[in-house]
Design a protein around this motif. Structure first.
Motif, short mmCIF file in Angstrom:
data_model
loop_
_atom_site.label_atom_id
_atom_site.label_comp_id
_atom_site.label_asym_id
_atom_site.label_seq_id
_atom_site.Cartn_x
_atom_site.Cartn_y
_atom_site.Cartn_z
N ILE A 98 19.05 25.07 96.35
CA ILE A 98 18.17 26.25 96.42
C ILE A 98 18.91 27.48 95.90
O ILE A 98 18.37 28.27 95.12
CB ILE A 98 17.70 26.47 97.88
CG1 ILE A 98 16.83 25.30 98.32
CG2 ILE A 98 16.96 27.80 98.03
CD1 ILE A 98 16.57 25.25 99.81
N LEU A 99 20.16 27.62 96.33
CA LEU A 99 20.94 28.78 95.88
C LEU A 99 21.24 28.72 94.39
O LEU A 99 21.30 29.75 93.72
CB LEU A 99 22.25 28.89 96.67
CG LEU A 99 22.12 29.34 98.11
CD1 LEU A 99 23.50 29.44 98.76
CD2 LEU A 99 21.39 30.66 98.23
N LEU A 100 21.41 27.52 93.85
CA LEU A 100 21.69 27.41 92.41
C LEU A 100 20.47 27.77 91.58
O LEU A 100 20.59 28.42 90.54
CB LEU A 100 22.19 25.99 92.07
CG LEU A 100 23.56 25.63 92.65
CD1 LEU A 100 23.95 24.22 92.25
CD2 LEU A 100 24.63 26.62 92.23
N VAL A 101 19.29 27.36 92.03
CA VAL A 101 18.06 27.75 91.32
C VAL A 101 17.91 29.27 91.37
O VAL A 101 17.61 29.92 90.36
CB VAL A 101 16.82 27.05 91.93
CG1 VAL A 101 15.54 27.63 91.37
CG2 VAL A 101 16.89 25.54 91.67
N ALA A 102 18.14 29.83 92.54
CA ALA A 102 18.06 31.30 92.68
C ALA A 102 19.09 31.98 91.79
O ALA A 102 18.81 33.03 91.19
CB ALA A 102 18.27 31.70 94.14
N ALA A 103 20.28 31.38 91.67
CA ALA A 103 21.35 31.98 90.85
C ALA A 103 20.94 32.07 89.38
O ALA A 103 21.30 33.04 88.70
CB ALA A 103 22.64 31.17 90.99
N VAL A 104 20.20 31.08 88.91
CA VAL A 104 19.76 31.13 87.51
C VAL A 104 18.84 32.34 87.30
O VAL A 104 19.01 33.09 86.34
CB VAL A 104 19.05 29.82 87.11
CG1 VAL A 104 18.43 29.94 85.73
CG2 VAL A 104 20.06 28.65 87.14
N PHE A 105 17.91 32.54 88.22
CA PHE A 105 16.99 33.66 88.08
C PHE A 105 17.70 35.00 88.27
O PHE A 105 17.54 35.93 87.46
CB PHE A 105 15.83 33.54 89.08
CG PHE A 105 14.88 32.45 88.72
CD1 PHE A 105 14.01 32.58 87.64
CD2 PHE A 105 14.84 31.28 89.45
CE1 PHE A 105 13.14 31.58 87.30
CE2 PHE A 105 13.97 30.26 89.12
CZ PHE A 105 13.12 30.41 88.03
N THR A 106 18.49 35.11 89.32
CA THR A 106 19.16 36.39 89.58
C THR A 106 20.21 36.69 88.51
O THR A 106 20.37 37.84 88.10
CB THR A 106 19.80 36.42 90.98
OG1 THR A 106 20.76 35.35 91.08
CG2 THR A 106 18.75 36.28 92.06
N GLY A 107 20.92 35.65 88.07
CA GLY A 107 21.90 35.85 87.00
C GLY A 107 21.24 36.30 85.71
O GLY A 107 21.77 37.14 84.98
N TYR A 108 20.05 35.75 85.43
CA TYR A 108 19.32 36.15 84.23
C TYR A 108 18.89 37.62 84.33
O TYR A 108 19.01 38.37 83.37
CB TYR A 108 18.10 35.25 84.01
CG TYR A 108 17.35 35.59 82.75
CD1 TYR A 108 17.77 35.11 81.51
CD2 TYR A 108 16.24 36.41 82.78
CE1 TYR A 108 17.10 35.45 80.35
CE2 TYR A 108 15.56 36.75 81.62
CZ TYR A 108 16.00 36.27 80.41
OH TYR A 108 15.34 36.61 79.27
N ILE A 109 18.39 38.00 85.49
CA ILE A 109 17.93 39.39 85.68
C ILE A 109 19.11 40.37 85.53
O ILE A 109 19.03 41.33 84.77
CB ILE A 109 17.24 39.55 87.05
CG1 ILE A 109 15.92 38.78 87.06
CG2 ILE A 109 17.01 41.03 87.38
CD1 ILE A 109 15.29 38.63 88.42
N THR A 110 20.19 40.11 86.26
CA THR A 110 21.34 41.03 86.17
C THR A 110 21.98 40.98 84.79
O THR A 110 22.44 42.01 84.28
CB THR A 110 22.39 40.73 87.26
OG1 THR A 110 22.80 39.37 87.16
CG2 THR A 110 21.84 41.00 88.64
#
Length: 170
Positions: free
Chosen positions: A139-151
């Protein structure tokens, strides 16, 4: 860049990273999953990687993590934020220095977010003495892809503007 200007830039970056982290503390993330945040201070880490040397990147990350831990969740969370912050900064700096022809700033940011979240799960597992927490990692890795893309997108835009305007030129 002379050392006085470099130190001034480091102070500005550290201050902004702390302020962004503190502001993000108050941003409500409409997800029923605890522990997910945008990681907007990562934008400052990206700026430090692009415009300063690696040891200065570590200065920015370490000072930000320590101050934010003391001001928000307490020093017990320092183990999570400091280890994850340092490891993700190392990975992002290496990717930028050695593989920037293969990775965009967005890609580097996503890699940093993946390392950050993975490191936090590993640290939590070590502290709690439990491996069951690794069920939370996908779950955290999926979130990391989105948050990493945004930042990364924000960071890339800021870096482009700073380079165009020569903000940090000598």
């Amino acid at each position: 860049m002379n050392k006085h200007k470099r130190y001034g830039i480091i102070i500005i970056l550290v201050t902004n990273a702390i302020l962004i982290s503190l502001l993000e503390f108050f941003i409500f993330v409409p997800l029923p999953i605890p522990g997910i945040k945008l990681g907007l201070a990562n934008i400052i880490t990206l700026l430090a990687i692009v415009f300063l040397g690696f040891r200065y990147v570590l200065n920015v990350v370490v000072i930000r993590c320590m101050v934010v831990a003391v001001l928000t969740r307490g020093v017990l969370t320092l183990a999570f934020s400091l280890t994850a912050g340092i490891l993700s900064a190392i990975v992002m700096a290496v990717l930028y220095k050695k593989f920037s022809n293969m990775f965009s700033i967005k890609g580097i940011s996503i890699a940093g977010a993946l390392v950050h979240n993975t490191t936090q799960i590993v640290v939590a597992s070590l502290i709690l003495g439990q491996v069951v927490i690794f069920y939370y990692l996908p779950i955290l890795l999926v979130a990391a892809v989105f948050t990493g893309y945004i930042t990364g997108s924000i960071g890339e835009r800021v870096i482009d503007e700073m380079e165009k305007k020569g903000v940090l030129d000598n």
